[in-house]
Design an enzyme around this catalytic site. Structure first.
Site, PDB file in Angstrom:
ATOM      1  N   HIS A 191       0.800  -1.225   0.000  1.00 14.55           N
ATOM      2  CA  HIS A 191       0.000   0.000   0.000  1.00 14.55           C
ATOM      3  C   HIS A 191       0.826   1.266   0.000  1.00 14.55           C
ATOM      4  O   HIS A 191       0.410   2.284  -0.532  1.00 14.55           O
ATOM      5  CB  HIS A 191      -1.038  -0.044   1.122  1.00 14.55           C
ATOM      6  CG  HIS A 191      -2.169  -0.937   0.746  1.00 14.55           C
ATOM      7  ND1 HIS A 191      -2.218  -2.258   1.119  1.00 14.55           N
ATOM      8  CD2 HIS A 191      -3.223  -0.736  -0.083  1.00 14.55           C
ATOM      9  CE1 HIS A 191      -3.274  -2.818   0.566  1.00 14.55           C
ATOM     10  NE2 HIS A 191      -3.902  -1.926  -0.165  1.00 14.55           N
ATOM     11  N   GLU A 433     -10.759 -11.300  -6.740  1.00 17.31           N
ATOM     12  CA  GLU A 433      -9.372 -11.293  -6.266  1.00 17.31           C
ATOM     13  C   GLU A 433      -9.025 -12.602  -5.565  1.00 17.31           C
ATOM     14  O   GLU A 433      -7.931 -12.773  -5.051  1.00 17.31           O
ATOM     15  CB  GLU A 433      -9.113 -10.080  -5.367  1.00 17.31           C
ATOM     16  CG  GLU A 433     -10.122  -9.852  -4.266  1.00 17.31           C
ATOM     17  CD  GLU A 433      -9.911  -8.519  -3.531  1.00 17.31           C
ATOM     18  OE1 GLU A 433      -8.816  -7.952  -3.600  1.00 17.31           O
ATOM     19  OE2 GLU A 433     -10.862  -8.077  -2.867  1.00 17.31           O
ATOM     20  N   ASP A 457      -4.324  -8.869  -5.253  1.00 16.74           N
ATOM     21  CA  ASP A 457      -4.559 -10.063  -4.438  1.00 16.74           C
ATOM     22  C   ASP A 457      -4.697 -11.312  -5.290  1.00 16.74           C
ATOM     23  O   ASP A 457      -4.227 -12.381  -4.907  1.00 16.74           O
ATOM     24  CB  ASP A 457      -5.808  -9.874  -3.569  1.00 16.74           C
ATOM     25  CG  ASP A 457      -5.508  -9.020  -2.346  1.00 16.74           C
ATOM     26  OD1 ASP A 457      -4.448  -9.245  -1.732  1.00 16.74           O
ATOM     27  OD2 ASP A 457      -6.300  -8.128  -2.020  1.00 16.74           O
ATOM     28  N   CYS A 504      -9.084  -3.284 -11.235  1.00 17.77           N
ATOM     29  CA  CYS A 504      -8.626  -2.173 -10.404  1.00 17.77           C
ATOM     30  C   CYS A 504      -7.333  -2.513  -9.681  1.00 17.77           C
ATOM     31  O   CYS A 504      -6.836  -1.734  -8.887  1.00 17.77           O
ATOM     32  CB  CYS A 504      -9.709  -1.753  -9.418  1.00 17.77           C
ATOM     33  SG  CYS A 504     -10.231  -3.096  -8.340  1.00 17.77           S
TER      34      CYS A 504
HETATM   35  C1  PEP Z   1      -6.483  -5.769  -5.420  1.00 18.56           C
HETATM   36  O1  PEP Z   1      -6.376  -6.676  -4.591  1.00 18.56           O
HETATM   37  O2  PEP Z   1      -6.081  -5.860  -6.592  1.00 18.56           O
HETATM   38  C2  PEP Z   1      -7.066  -4.471  -5.040  1.00 18.56           C
HETATM   39  C3  PEP Z   1      -7.317  -3.547  -5.933  1.00 18.56           C
HETATM   40  O3  PEP Z   1      -7.336  -4.257  -3.731  1.00 18.56           O
HETATM   41  P1  PEP Z   1      -6.247  -3.862  -2.620  1.00 18.56           P
HETATM   42  O4  PEP Z   1      -4.974  -3.515  -3.354  1.00 18.56           O
HETATM   43  O5  PEP Z   1      -6.809  -2.700  -1.885  1.00 18.56           O
HETATM   44  O6  PEP Z   1      -6.142  -5.108  -1.837  1.00 18.56           O
HETATM   45 MG    MG Z   2      -7.417  -6.631  -2.705  1.00 20.34          MG
END
Ligand code: PEP
Ligand code: MG
Length: 574
Positions: A191, A433, A457, A504
């Site tokens: 993140h 995911e 994920d 995403c």
């Molecule tokens: C993902 O897992 O690709 C996603 C967009 O969610 P996060 O990165 O917030 O886990």
């Molecule tokens: Mg995710």
């Protein structure tokens, strides 16, 4: 001495600046018997005075830059510093046991922290424990004479050097001073990396040992596109980095021209380029970069930036602001995705061996449904202010989707009976995911309105490789044919039911993946706002029929990720 290191390039841009070492300070001390009790009590008093002055300054700065509400956490810290019971016990311990202030402080605060932490069902007490821990660290730093690092007090141009940065560390970074950051651990989808891209701060992660290679005051040159970091660069190297920075700025100026353009391939096929956001403040970047939609609003940041659960009204205001800010363009709001590396100080659960496989996201929401229903109500109430789409994260089974949707419909019915106006046009979809959901996407497609593929994920679960662990980062392979086949299955399943499929995860903005995804027919690409214009520029050069042929070959003829990359290069070479 000049040293070169290489890490994982996660956020583009070039920076040359002084290093700021964000390392856990060494606050170790020896327990000693003392003769002069008064002198020891005076040392404690001195440390308390200095800590109070420091915290007051941090509080004032936080109030100015982040607002009064954010600054309140420091009021709680100041209260600990003047708490007669706690401070009185430390003094008493010095006097009764003739021990030095350090050991008296540790013994007493450990006792209070242990007591509060054991009240696992009481979030208020959990928070008090966290406050005492924080404040103890500050008092101890004055007793042992070691300075604590403080990101919010940085007031000169620096490159931050750290083991890792937590999401809240990253949120505190001031773009005016922090030119870049570089860490020992992490990967492209940790993140801190995602935040760096949305803040447009160049970043390199996963260098393994940058904190050992750098000393306070060293100069660093960093390239967030190649992952290169030079410690104490020569004059020629600095000149080279400056010319690279100039070239990058020119490229950005070219992309800038596409801000108001349509996203179309060379043969005229349109794709939607959307942005991932964490807070309403990010909308500036979305609109500034020509985003056609918000494809992922990570609402957990609303929870993480708040000292307690955000109220229904606070959430309503945030969702309304995003919907209004997008002026009728689609906004996909993902319900809270806490867990994994995203923790809430006021929502404590027993520690887990594998938090990424544990109690998180929709699993928490379905179990703690009061919290989930508050969020759903806030979303439903906000729905009349724009084009809302609701998305559930981490769905593994159809039952989870059905349960979550049933709660949504129940809250909707309640609000309607209360006379609240709600949009009749809210799409409800899921993140794909978890491999189990990707494999039976055909079944899900009959019930959901859309899919958004969360590759961050999906890749970690498919390859069984922690997305944060640089030691297994070689397995984190977006172009592996296994991943491409899953993605194809999801897109084809959506289309077979007349639904749309977006993505995403970070792969949506990856310049090697985009030609493949265009070829697979992905409908919507959601990425860091700062990647939108370069992706629009890339798509303009692609022929969709040729990309379909590329994707087909990659899926049916390639054995490895390397072969896929070579094929993409062959197909996209001018
Ligand atoms: C993902 O897992 O690709 C996603 C967009 O969610 P996060 O990165 O917030 O886990
Ligand atoms: Mg995710």
């Amino acid at each position: 001495m000049t040293k070169q290191l290489k890490g994982i390039a996660v956020s583009d841009g070039i920076a040359v600046a002084k290093a700021y070492l964000l390392v856990e300070p060494d606050l170790s001390f020896e327990k000693k018997s003392i003769e002069n009790v008064d002198q020891e009590v005076a040392r404690l008093a001195d440390a308390l005075t200095q800590s109070t002055a420091e915290l007051q300054a941090i509080r004032d700065k936080a109030a100015k830059s982040l607002g009064e509400e954010e600054a309140q956490v420091f009021d709680a810290h100041l209260m600990v510093l003047s708490d007669p019971e706690l401070i009185g016990s430390v003094e008493g311990n010095i006097k009764d046991n003739n021990v030095n202030a350090e050991s008296a402080l540790k013994e007493v605060t450990d006792m209070f922290i242990g007591m509060f932490e054991s009240m696992v069902d009481n979030p208020y007490m959990q928070e008090r424990a966290a406050d005492i821990k924080d404040v103890t660290k500050r008092i101890m730093s004055h007793l042992v004479g070691v300075k604590l690092p403080d990101l919010s007090m940085i007031n000169e141009e620096v490159i931050i050097v750290a083991e890792d940065l937590t999401p809240s560390d990253t949120a505190q970074l001031d773009r005016n001073f922090v030119r870049a950051f570089v860490t020992n651990i992490g990967g492209r989808t940790s993140h801190s990396a995602i935040m760096a891209r949305s803040l447009e701060i160049p970043a390199v992660v996963g260098t393994k040992n940058i904190t050992e290679a750098v000393s306070e005051g060293d100069i660093l040159a960093l390239d967030g596109s190649s992952g290169e970091v030079i410690v104490n660069p020569t004059a020629e190297e600095i000149a080279e980095f400056e010319s690279k920075a100039k070239a990058f700025a020119e490229l950005k100026a070219e992309w800038e021209k596409l801000k108001n353009a349509q996203t179309v391939t060379a043969d005229g096929k349109h794709f939607e380029l959307a942005a991932n956001i964490g807070t309403p403040k990010d909308l500036e970047g979305v609109n500034g970069n020509g985003g056609e939609a918000v494809g992922l609003y990570r609402t957990e940041f609303l929870y993480m930036d708040s000292p307690d659960f955000p109220s229904e009204d606070d959430q309503f205001e945030a969702y309304k602001a995003v919907l209004e800010g997008m002026n009728g363009k689609p906004v996909v709001v993902r319900t809270m995705d806490i867990g994994g590396d995203k923790e809430l100080p006021y929502l404590k659960f027993p520690e887990e061996m594998n938090p990424f496989l544990g109690y998180r996201a929709i699993r928490i929401c379905l179990a703690e449904d009061a919290m989930f229903r508050t969020q759903l109500r806030a979303l439903l109430r906000a729905s009349v202010y724009g084009n809302l789409r609701i998305m559930f994260p981490m769905i593994a089974t159809l039952q989870e989707f059905r349960d979550a949707k049933a709660m949504l419909l129940e809250e909707k019915a309640k609000l309607v009976s209360e006379g609240v106006e709600i949009s009749e046009d809210i799409q409800v979809g899921i993140m794909i995911e978890i491999p189990a959901a990707a494999v039976i996407a055909d079944r899900f497609a009959k019930e959901v309105d859309f899919f958004s593929i969360g590759t961050n994920d999906l890749i970690q679960y498919t390859m069984a490789a922690d997305r944060m662990n640089e030691r297994v980062s070689y397995l984190y392979q977006p172009y592996n044919p296994a991943i491409l086949r899953l993605i194809k299955n999801v897109i084809d399943s959506a289309h077979a039911e007349g639904k749309w499929a977006g993505m995403c995860g970070e792969m949506a903005g990856d310049q090697t993946a985009v030609p493949l995804l265009v070829g697979l027919g992905l409908d919507e690409f959601s990425m860091s706002a700062t990647s939108i214009l370069r992706t629009r520029s890339l798509m303009k050069r692609l022929d969709s029929a040729k990309m379909a042929e590329l994707a087909n070959k990659a899926i049916s003829e390639c054995d490895t990720a390397e072969e896929v990359v070579a094929l993409v290069e062959a197909y996209t070479a001018e």
